[in-house]
Design a protein around this motif. Structure first.
Motif, PDB file in Angstrom:
ATOM      1  N   TYR A  53       1.119  -1.127  -0.029  1.00 15.65           N
ATOM      2  CA  TYR A  53       0.157   0.083  -0.056  1.00 15.65           C
ATOM      3  C   TYR A  53       0.790   1.188  -0.121  1.00 15.65           C
ATOM      4  O   TYR A  53       2.000   1.235  -0.018  1.00 15.65           O
ATOM      5  N   THR A  61       5.791   3.434  -0.983  1.00 13.12           N
ATOM      6  CA  THR A  61       5.236   2.047  -1.161  1.00 13.12           C
ATOM      7  C   THR A  61       5.643   1.446   0.186  1.00 13.12           C
ATOM      8  O   THR A  61       6.946   1.239   0.537  1.00 13.12           O
ATOM      9  N   GLN A  98      -5.530   4.579  -2.633  1.00 16.10           N
ATOM     10  CA  GLN A  98      -6.335   4.252  -3.883  1.00 16.10           C
ATOM     11  C   GLN A  98      -5.699   3.016  -4.431  1.00 16.10           C
ATOM     12  O   GLN A  98      -6.429   2.316  -5.254  1.00 16.10           O
ATOM     13  N   GLU A  99      -4.419   2.618  -4.048  1.00 17.56           N
ATOM     14  CA  GLU A  99      -3.844   1.463  -4.856  1.00 17.56           C
ATOM     15  C   GLU A  99      -3.817   0.487  -3.482  1.00 17.56           C
ATOM     16  O   GLU A  99      -3.093   0.814  -2.369  1.00 17.56           O
ATOM     17  N   SER A 101      -2.447  -3.985  -3.061  1.00 21.66           N
ATOM     18  CA  SER A 101      -2.292  -5.319  -3.704  1.00 21.66           C
ATOM     19  C   SER A 101      -1.734  -6.136  -2.575  1.00 21.66           C
ATOM     20  O   SER A 101      -1.169  -5.650  -1.305  1.00 21.66           O
ATOM     21  N   ARG A 110      -3.565  -7.217  -7.778  1.00 18.56           N
ATOM     22  CA  ARG A 110      -4.133  -5.868  -7.521  1.00 18.56           C
ATOM     23  C   ARG A 110      -5.480  -6.249  -6.756  1.00 18.56           C
ATOM     24  O   ARG A 110      -6.166  -6.960  -7.333  1.00 18.56           O
TER      25      ARG A 110
END
Length: 162
Positions: A53, A61, A98-99, A101, A110
């Protein structure tokens, strides 16, 4: 659980977590998926994943190893922080990210995520306390409701690297 007690637990487990993450990433996921956490009240064969994340403050990251369960094809992680009185940073970051995985063994995805509510939450909580029994004492030691995060794999991605 007091923040002081949590600090003692965190210090004792810090080296283990770092070594676990390095092993998981360094092996491409062939090592680190299953761990023995019986020394802290868990099971000898406990499944772990890597959660990736973005830091809400740093923008960098971050990859965090976490225990997980699988319910009906959704991957469940628990924001317990050992029963501390505040949420773990990874959870706060996920809520604003927003991201997202995750990697289980050698497969990465994802993902979308959600938090179960009401009757479903109780059912998922019961399942996860079977996966890792110390969650029961963690919840008893704090007044916050420990969050559950349920992830759905959307598409395969490349395995994580350090």
């Amino acid at each position: 659980m007091s923040d002081e007690s949590m600090a003692v637990i965190a210090a004792a487990r810090r080296d283990w977590k770092t070594e676990h993450l390095e092993s998981y990433l360094g092996s491409g996921g062939t090592q680190g998926h299953i761990v023995n956490v019986s020394d802290i009240g868990g099971h000898p064969f406990t499944t772990t994943l890597l959660l990736r994340y973005t830091g809400r403050k740093s923008g960098r990251t971050i990859i965090t190893p976490l225990i997980y369960g699988d319910i009906g094809g959704e991957v469940v992680i628990v924001a317990s922080k050992g029963g501390a009185d505040h949420h773990p940073a990874w959870y706060l970051n996920v809520r604003e990210s927003q991201e997202l995985s995750f990697q289980i063994a050698t497969q990465a995805f994802r993902a979308s995520w959600r938090e179960p509510e009401a009757v479903e939450r109780a059912r998922v909580w019961d399942f996860m306390t079977g996966v890792f029994p110390p969650y029961v004492s963690y919840q008893a030691s704090t007044s916050r409701e420990i969050p559950l995060v349920m992830m759905t794999a959307l598409e395969p991605i490349e395995r994580f690297t350090a």
